[in-house]
Design an enzyme around this catalytic site. Structure first.
Site, PDB file in Angstrom:
ATOM      1  N   LEU A  36       0.840  -1.191   0.000  1.00 51.12           N
ATOM      2  CA  LEU A  36       0.000   0.000   0.000  1.00 51.12           C
ATOM      3  C   LEU A  36       0.885   1.255   0.000  1.00 51.12           C
ATOM      4  CD1 LEU A  36      -2.906  -0.593   2.545  1.00 51.12           C
ATOM      5  CD2 LEU A  36      -3.128  -0.054   0.123  1.00 51.12           C
ATOM      6  N   ALA A 178      16.398  15.048  -9.221  1.00 51.01           N
ATOM      7  CA  ALA A 178      16.049  15.130  -7.803  1.00 51.01           C
ATOM      8  C   ALA A 178      16.571  13.928  -7.012  1.00 51.01           C
ATOM      9  CB  ALA A 178      14.535  15.235  -7.654  1.00 51.01           C
ATOM     10  N   ILE A 179      16.386  12.722  -7.542  1.00 45.69           N
ATOM     11  CA  ILE A 179      16.803  11.517  -6.819  1.00 45.69           C
ATOM     12  C   ILE A 179      18.313  11.505  -6.644  1.00 45.69           C
ATOM     13  CG2 ILE A 179      16.905   8.995  -6.900  1.00 45.69           C
ATOM     14  CD1 ILE A 179      14.246   9.075  -8.469  1.00 45.69           C
ATOM     15  N   GLY A 268      16.205   8.090 -13.920  1.00 49.26           N
ATOM     16  CA  GLY A 268      14.796   8.335 -14.232  1.00 49.26           C
ATOM     17  C   GLY A 268      13.934   7.095 -14.138  1.00 49.26           C
ATOM     18  N   VAL A 269      12.666   7.263 -14.506  1.00 50.15           N
ATOM     19  CA  VAL A 269      11.695   6.175 -14.399  1.00 50.15           C
ATOM     20  C   VAL A 269      10.969   5.968 -15.728  1.00 50.15           C
ATOM     21  CG1 VAL A 269      11.342   6.490 -11.921  1.00 50.15           C
ATOM     22  CG2 VAL A 269       9.911   7.759 -13.537  1.00 50.15           C
ATOM     23  N   ASP A 309       2.100   8.423 -12.696  1.00 50.65           N
ATOM     24  CA  ASP A 309       3.348   8.250 -13.444  1.00 50.65           C
ATOM     25  C   ASP A 309       3.200   7.406 -14.706  1.00 50.65           C
ATOM     26  OD1 ASP A 309       4.307   9.624 -11.309  1.00 50.65           O
ATOM     27  OD2 ASP A 309       5.671   8.065 -10.587  1.00 50.65           O
ATOM     28  N   ALA A 317       4.233  13.084  -6.763  1.00 51.27           N
ATOM     29  CA  ALA A 317       3.075  12.678  -5.967  1.00 51.27           C
ATOM     30  C   ALA A 317       2.004  13.756  -5.932  1.00 51.27           C
ATOM     31  CB  ALA A 317       3.524  12.328  -4.547  1.00 51.27           C
ATOM     32  N   HIS A 442       7.960  40.265   9.585  1.00 53.28           N
ATOM     33  CA  HIS A 442       9.396  40.468   9.762  1.00 53.28           C
ATOM     34  C   HIS A 442       9.801  40.051  11.170  1.00 53.28           C
ATOM     35  CE1 HIS A 442      13.356  42.301   9.516  1.00 53.28           C
ATOM     36  NE2 HIS A 442      13.116  42.862  10.705  1.00 53.28           N
TER      37      HIS A 442
END
Length: 463
Positions: A36, A178-179, A268-269, A309, A317, A442
């Site tokens: 899950l 990013a990864i 990448g994916v 994806d 996400a 501030h």
């Protein structure tokens, strides 16, 4: 058994779609082959950010002296860092399971395959069952792209990287999205020697060039070795603690050899559509293997939808969440507002953090805009001096003619939160005037946004 809606996959796209369907009165089931929460919860967003938080705390201890606090005998317990990450995942998975039960969604474990129109076969270890449905949403996500190399035990993708149980002495990371950047920061922070290889001329190749240059300087200062314009020419596995790589530079055709404990592939994916039976009903794919959908996520076959994806676009996400809700509300005839893909934030949780949205300066000029560009460094901001986090800057890009906010690019502490103000302003089609007329507290990080906008229009007070 018949369902009004079946969702294949329980990642951010899948479980949100199932919950929204149930909320709207649909008899809903979700099919999950393994865990899950999908990649985001089990291997991506949540566990990696837990690791990064531990790295942040470690770095804070190392410089605590500058705050007048002497931290002695600071110890890094890698096993506990990993355990904390695993415990967070387990806790959040319980939360997803609770939401399934709360919304009376039937959870079916197994591998799904479309047999024919509105019939789904689900195979588990001990059973095969057929289910009928009125609507099907495919939310099977993506899987790591594979390097064209022989199988090597200590060459891992992001999933494998989460299973490393020792601090590598030396680690090489292929890819600087990013990864790649987040793993590079983490392993450097806990003491590994890190080499980052990128085929393009700059790390983080999709970012504004000034942002890329700033994170490059930061990483180099930390001791991370950056090899841009480079590729892996050969990999030779010697033993479980030693792999030799030959790296070729595109720029000067030189070769260097390095020996490392581990290699992380972060290139990448690719969409996961294998063995789904899409061909049985004629669902079309793009040239890159994504499922083709319209602006409301319906495939070329009526009542068959795809989100997340597995479709073209952002593998994020927060994008999947929105696609899920829009898709289900469209199924119910609620005429939801389409997702604006030009206003999607991209955030990277290194230290310093990175966040950006919209056009880079180069892209805005290429589109023919006459632009106003403003910048403000965190080194000139009171709140940043208080926190001791003065690295980075904010860069804003506006269209001179209409004041349209074309892009915003940030690097520094807290920018993954600060970007939301930009998103809201762009969504409301605000001009600089609305932001400048809004009183910001501030001292705060949000003041930097006002300062950057003032700089774009020659009104700088503090810079």
């Amino acid at each position: 058994m018949h369902f009004d809606l079946i969702v294949i996959g329980s990642g951010p796209a899948g479980y949100v779609a199932a919950i929204r369907g149930a909320q709207l009165g649909l008899k809903t089931a979700i099919v999950e082959k393994k865990e899950l929460g999908g990649v985001c919860l089990n291997w991506g967003c949540i566990p990696t950010k837990s690791l990064l938080q531990s790295a942040n705390i470690l770095e804070l201890f190392k410089k605590s002296k500058q705050y007048g606090i002497q931290a002695k005998q600071v110890e890094l317990n890698f096993a506990k860092i990993l355990a904390r990450s695993s415990n967070l995942v387990a806790d959040l998975k319980k939360g997803v399971a609770f939401l399934m039960k709360k919304n009376e969604i039937q959870l079916i474990y197994g591998t799904a395959k479309i047999l024919e129109e509105k019939t789904l076969l689900v195979k588990s270890k001990n059973n095969k069952n057929k289910y009928k449905f009125s609507n099907l949403i495919i939310a099977t996500g993506a899987q790591p792209k594979k390097l064209d190399t022989p199988k090597i035990p200590n060459l891992v993708n992001y999933k494998g990287a989460m299973s490393i149980r020792e601090i590598p002495k030396k680690i090489l990371i292929i890819g600087s999205g990013a990864i790649g950047l987040e793993f590079a920061y983490f392993y450097n922070a806990i003491g590994s020697k890190v080499i980052l290889v990128e085929k393009n001329s700059q790390i983080l190749p999709t970012a504004d060039s000034e942002i890329s240059l700033e994170i490059s300087k930061n990483f180099t200062h930390k001791g991370i070795q950056l090899l841009t314009n480079s590729r892996i020419k050969s990999i030779k596995y010697l033993n479980s603690k030693n792999t030799q790589l030959e790296i070729e530079s595109f720029k000067n055709k030189d070769y260097i050899k390095v020996n490392v404990d581990y290699i992380i592939s972060a290139i990448g994916v690719a969409p996961y559509t294998k063995n789904l039976g899409l061909e049985n009903v004629g669902i079309q794919l793009t040239n890159n293997g994504h499922i083709k959908v319209n602006e409301y996520y319906e495939t070329n076959i009526k009542n068959f939808y795809a989100i997340g994806d597995v479709i073209p676009g952002f593998s994020l996400a927060h994008v999947a969440y929105h696609e899920a809700k829009i898709c289900v509300e469209q199924i119910m005839g609620l005429h939801p507002k389409k997702l604006n893909y030009n206003n999607i934030p991209l955030c990277i949780y290194t230290k310093p953090e990175l966040a950006f949205v919209g056009y880079s300066e180069k892209e805005a000029l290429a589109k023919g805009f006459d632009i106003s560009v403003g910048k403000f460094p965190f080194s000139a901001l009171g709140k940043s001096k208080i926190t001791g986090e003065t690295e980075g800057f904010i860069k804003v890009i506006f269209d001179k003619k209409y004041g349209e906010w074309l892009g915003c690019h940030m690097i520094g502490k807290g920018v993954t939160e600060l970007i939301t103000e930009v998103l809201l302003a762009r969504n409301l089609e605000s001009t600089p005037n609305e932001i400048l007329a809004t009183t910001h507290p501030h001292p705060s990080i949000t003041e930097s946004l006002v300062e950057a906008i003032e700089n774009a229009y020659g009104k700088s007070i503090h810079f």
